[in-house]
Design a protein around this motif. Sequence first.
Motif: not given
Length: 162
Positions: A128-130
């Motif tokens: 998950i890249v925020t």
Amino acid sequence: MTKHPVIIEDTGLGLFQVEVRAQGASFLSDEPISSGGLASGPGPFDLLGAALGACTVMTVKLYAQRKSIAVSHVQVMVTHQRDPESRRDVFERSIFIDATVTGEEMKLLLAAADRCPVSRTLSAGSDIVTTRSETAIATARRVEDKTHIRAMDRVCDELADG
């Protein structure tokens, strides 16, 4: 990699209620009243279970169609809990397949279920890249996302080849 956004934003009603928009449709997600929500829609873990169940039904039906296996109805029940010792999330999936099939055909249908794209994603985990957006996110509705159907096609092809 193609990106197909799902837009989620708070509705301003209650603490947890959000509107989810994807592929031209929208619905509410919320928490139960006992948790401080308005109980106006499924919660986030309900949605994960729904994704797993929906993908399972779709993949089994697609595989049955490709193999000319007469399946009249598929139903999936998914429950979720966190294992207190391992702290891992556990999704239990029960599958009902209404069909007159051989034992080998049922085995293949259940193998398709285990290989559905969402099942694979949940089993493998994801990165998950925020990032932070400096402006409001566009709310344009996308019309067509074929990512999932292509993944189900690959599962059916793998089962046919293996």
